[in-house]
Design a protein around this motif. Structure first.
Motif, short mmCIF file in Angstrom:
data_model
loop_
_atom_site.label_atom_id
_atom_site.label_comp_id
_atom_site.label_asym_id
_atom_site.label_seq_id
_atom_site.Cartn_x
_atom_site.Cartn_y
_atom_site.Cartn_z
N SER A 54 -64.69 45.86 49.05
CA SER A 54 -65.09 45.38 50.37
C SER A 54 -65.46 43.91 50.35
CB SER A 54 -66.27 46.20 50.90
OG SER A 54 -67.44 46.00 50.12
N GLY A 55 -65.95 43.39 49.22
CA GLY A 55 -66.29 41.97 49.15
C GLY A 55 -65.09 41.09 49.43
N VAL A 56 -63.94 41.43 48.85
CA VAL A 56 -62.72 40.66 49.10
C VAL A 56 -62.24 40.85 50.54
CG1 VAL A 56 -60.31 40.37 48.41
CG2 VAL A 56 -62.05 40.82 46.68
N PHE A 73 -74.40 45.15 50.84
CA PHE A 73 -73.45 44.28 51.52
C PHE A 73 -74.07 42.97 52.00
CE2 PHE A 73 -70.92 48.29 52.77
CZ PHE A 73 -70.27 48.26 51.54
N LEU A 74 -75.32 42.75 51.66
CA LEU A 74 -76.03 41.56 52.12
C LEU A 74 -75.34 40.28 51.65
CD1 LEU A 74 -79.87 41.15 52.00
CD2 LEU A 74 -78.45 39.36 51.04
N MET A 75 -75.01 40.22 50.35
CA MET A 75 -74.38 39.01 49.82
C MET A 75 -72.98 38.81 50.39
SD MET A 75 -75.61 39.17 45.84
CE MET A 75 -75.47 40.95 45.71
N GLN A 76 -72.28 39.91 50.62
CA GLN A 76 -70.93 39.80 51.17
C GLN A 76 -70.96 39.23 52.58
OE1 GLN A 76 -68.67 43.47 50.62
NE2 GLN A 76 -70.06 44.08 48.99
N GLY A 77 -71.94 39.62 53.36
CA GLY A 77 -72.07 39.10 54.72
C GLY A 77 -72.33 37.61 54.75
N SER A 78 -73.11 37.12 53.78
CA SER A 78 -73.40 35.68 53.75
C SER A 78 -72.14 34.88 53.42
CB SER A 78 -74.51 35.39 52.74
OG SER A 78 -74.09 35.70 51.42
N VAL A 79 -71.32 35.38 52.50
CA VAL A 79 -70.05 34.71 52.18
C VAL A 79 -69.15 34.70 53.40
CG1 VAL A 79 -67.96 34.83 50.78
CG2 VAL A 79 -70.18 35.27 49.73
N ALA A 80 -69.08 35.83 54.10
CA ALA A 80 -68.22 35.93 55.28
C ALA A 80 -68.66 34.95 56.36
CB ALA A 80 -68.24 37.36 55.82
N MET A 81 -69.97 34.81 56.57
CA MET A 81 -70.46 33.89 57.60
C MET A 81 -70.11 32.45 57.26
SD MET A 81 -72.06 33.94 60.53
CE MET A 81 -70.85 32.76 61.10
N GLY A 82 -70.28 32.08 55.98
CA GLY A 82 -69.92 30.73 55.57
C GLY A 82 -68.44 30.48 55.74
N ALA A 118 -62.61 34.08 49.18
CA ALA A 118 -62.08 35.30 48.56
C ALA A 118 -62.64 35.48 47.16
CB ALA A 118 -60.56 35.24 48.52
N THR A 119 -62.69 34.39 46.40
CA THR A 119 -63.26 34.47 45.04
C THR A 119 -64.73 34.82 45.10
OG1 THR A 119 -61.67 32.83 44.23
CG2 THR A 119 -63.66 33.18 42.92
N MET A 120 -65.46 34.15 45.99
CA MET A 120 -66.89 34.45 46.12
C MET A 120 -67.11 35.87 46.63
SD MET A 120 -68.30 30.85 47.70
CE MET A 120 -70.00 31.44 47.75
N GLY A 121 -66.21 36.36 47.49
CA GLY A 121 -66.33 37.73 47.98
C GLY A 121 -66.19 38.75 46.87
N LEU A 122 -65.26 38.49 45.93
CA LEU A 122 -65.10 39.39 44.79
C LEU A 122 -66.35 39.41 43.92
CD1 LEU A 122 -63.41 41.22 42.95
CD2 LEU A 122 -62.49 39.14 41.87
N LEU A 123 -66.89 38.24 43.62
CA LEU A 123 -68.10 38.16 42.80
C LEU A 123 -69.29 38.81 43.53
CD1 LEU A 123 -67.74 34.51 41.44
CD2 LEU A 123 -67.17 36.65 40.28
N ALA A 124 -69.39 38.56 44.83
CA ALA A 124 -70.47 39.18 45.61
C ALA A 124 -70.33 40.69 45.64
CB ALA A 124 -70.48 38.61 47.03
N GLY A 125 -69.07 41.18 45.69
CA GLY A 125 -68.83 42.62 45.68
C GLY A 125 -69.27 43.27 44.38
N ILE A 126 -68.97 42.62 43.26
CA ILE A 126 -69.40 43.16 41.96
C ILE A 126 -70.92 43.19 41.87
CG2 ILE A 126 -69.38 42.74 39.47
CD1 ILE A 126 -66.59 41.49 39.84
N ALA A 127 -71.56 42.09 42.30
CA ALA A 127 -73.02 42.05 42.28
C ALA A 127 -73.62 43.09 43.21
CB ALA A 127 -73.50 40.65 42.67
#
Length: 503
Positions: free
Chosen positions: A176-178, A92-101, A126-135
């Protein structure tokens, strides 16, 4: 000079100060409210959300620990599930960074009444959250075996529990990324009620699905994992459905208006339009992605460093036996109960700091940080006293009659008497500075202090005096680390450089 002068934010002079001295006011549901009422308005729903999240996470631990048929097996299950939390943290590291931004940019643009940019940032998030979730899902899937089997010192049964859970649960990150990205954008706009409803839905469904799969279908550990995926998938679908409804409603309301900012001005001076979907805003826009990454990437690097240090510490703890691993996980769960109100106040602080800076009102941004810090100290310090006086009251529900877990966790939980006020201060300062977009300096502080106390000191300790390592000693180092961070962050807040940070 006026930025450093004292200001009252809770007495009868506040209205006069706000009308005479301050430059900008907030809109929407925050318009015309005193600072304490603004904090409560934003923090109430995140608090209720965190309480539900805590209940759900506790349900996972309690259900899994009660799957054991003997005390030894219960201890091993607790160790296995405890390790999975660190694997999920990595994912969830990448997802948290998108959320903070998303939170930083949306809150700043909302305060500046630039709603086109705020909504655009939310859609891009939202788009970045989806991509971050897949990664994230792929990262967890391919790293779990190494982390659990080759890095941690667990018994074979504890390893099996962790692997069986993660082979399924890792794919929940796609949804969860979205969810996390959109919720972060909604909070930045001052809408904390909607994320509460969806997180309550997700947590409630996870509890219900897990219970049904375990009790009715006998799925064991796999039931917990499938319960998590099912709940997140349903919640993501509900969230997208709500945004589509908002889009249709906004199209009807904006008939005759091509510009969202102009429409908002035509409604009223304090109107804040809701976050909604715009199809063209979902496609990658590199300038907005760059802005989100510039804020979120330092936090990702910070959290990655924290994760590396914590996993190394977990490796040291696992060498002390499954009971220490299980007790550590129980202590973390109990500690999370204490920062439920602190985290909620932190969200309020980050949102208000961003909006006040966007409204060109740094004076109220400063006042927000101090007010929220005192609230967090009051709440979390009080919980520390309760933990010290009644540790078994909180340990027994997780321990499932395992006396080894109770004995190992008790002194750690009592240490929270000192840890909680320190943690409250550090958490509020960090959250507030991140809300201002000052994520890079926070990263430097975290890296420096954790590198010294949780990295270097524990490495030397385990190498030269391994016979003296204990779970309580490791947690004592955590307290010392947070104390030093709090002092440095306090000076950063007083320095006011964060009020000039551009996002």
């Amino acid at each position: 000079m006026w930025l450093n002068s004292p200001v009252s934010t809770g007495d009868g002079r506040e209205g006069k100060i706000r009308s005479v001295i301050l430059k900008g006011e907030l809109g929407g549901k925050l318009a015309g409210l005193s600072l304490p009422r603004q904090i409560v308005t934003i923090a109430l729903w995140p608090l209720l959300e965190q309480v539900m999240g805590f209940i759900c996470s506790c349900n996972t631990v309690i259900l899994s620990n009660h799957l054991g048929t003997t005390q030894e097996q219960t201890t091993q299950i607790a160790a296995g599930i405890g390790v999975t939390s660190y694997v999920m943290w990595l994912g969830f590291l990448m997802q948290g960074s998108v959320a903070m931004g998303a939170t930083a940019i949306v809150s700043r643009m909302t305060g500046a009444r630039r709603f086109v940019e705020a909504n655009n940032a939310a859609n891009q998030s939202a788009t970045m959250g989806l991509l971050a979730g897949i990664a994230s899902a792929l990262l967890m899937y391919f790293s779990t075996n190494y982390l659990v089997v080759h890095f941690m010192n667990l018994s074979s049964y504890a390893q099996d529990v962790a692997l069986r859970f993660m082979d399924i649960a890792c794919w929940s990150a796609i949804f969860s990324g979205v969810i996390f990205a959109v919720n972060a954008a909604l909070r930045g706009a001052g809408d904390t009620r909607t994320p509460f409803y969806f997180m309550v839905t997700m947590n409630g469904l996870q509890v219900a699905f897990s219970l049904v799969l375990i009790k009715c279908f006998g799925m064991d550990i796999e039931g917990l994992a499938w319960g998590m995926i099912s709940a997140m998938a349903a919640t993501a679908a509900f969230l997208v459905g709500l945004l589509v409804r908002r889009t249709m409603r906004m199209k009807r309301s904006m008939e005759g208006h091509d510009d969202l900012d102009a429409y908002a001005r035509s409604v009223s001076a304090t109107f804040v339009p809701p976050i909604f979907l715009r199809l063209h805003s979902l496609f990658p826009q590199w300038d907005m992605i760059y802005r989100i990454v510039c804020i979120g990437f330092p936090q990702a690097i910070e959290v990655c460093g924290v994760w590396l240090v914590q996993v190394y510490i977990m490796r040291i703890i696992s060498s002390l036996g499954d009971a220490s691993v299980g007790a550590h996980n129980i202590a973390v769960k109990i500690e999370s109960l204490s920062f439920l109100p602190g985290f909620a106040v932190g969200i309020a602080s980050a949102t208000l700091v961003g909006q006040y800076l966007g409204a060109r009102n740094p004076r109220m941004a400063v006042a927000t940080i101090w007010k929220c810090t005192w609230y967090a100290l009051l709440f979390m310090g009080g919980m520390g006293v309760v933990f010290y006086l009644f540790p078994e009251l909180f340990i027994y529900p997780f321990a499932a009659d395992s006396q080894a877990l109770v004995d190992a966790a008790r002194p750690v939980v009592q240490l929270f008497l000192i840890a909680e006020p320190v943690y409250a201060t550090m958490m509020l300062f960090k959250t507030s500075l991140r809300g201002a977009g000052d994520t890079r300096r926070v990263m430097y502080v975290t890296y420096t202090c954790m590198g010294v106390f949780r990295g270097l000191v524990i490495f030397l300790w385990s190498r030269y005096w391994p016979e003296h390592i204990s779970l309580v000693g490791i947690w004592s180092l955590f307290v010392l680390d947070m104390s030093v961070q709090s002092v440095i962050l306090y000076r950063m807040v007083k320095g006011m450089k964060w009020t000039r940070r551009k996002v």
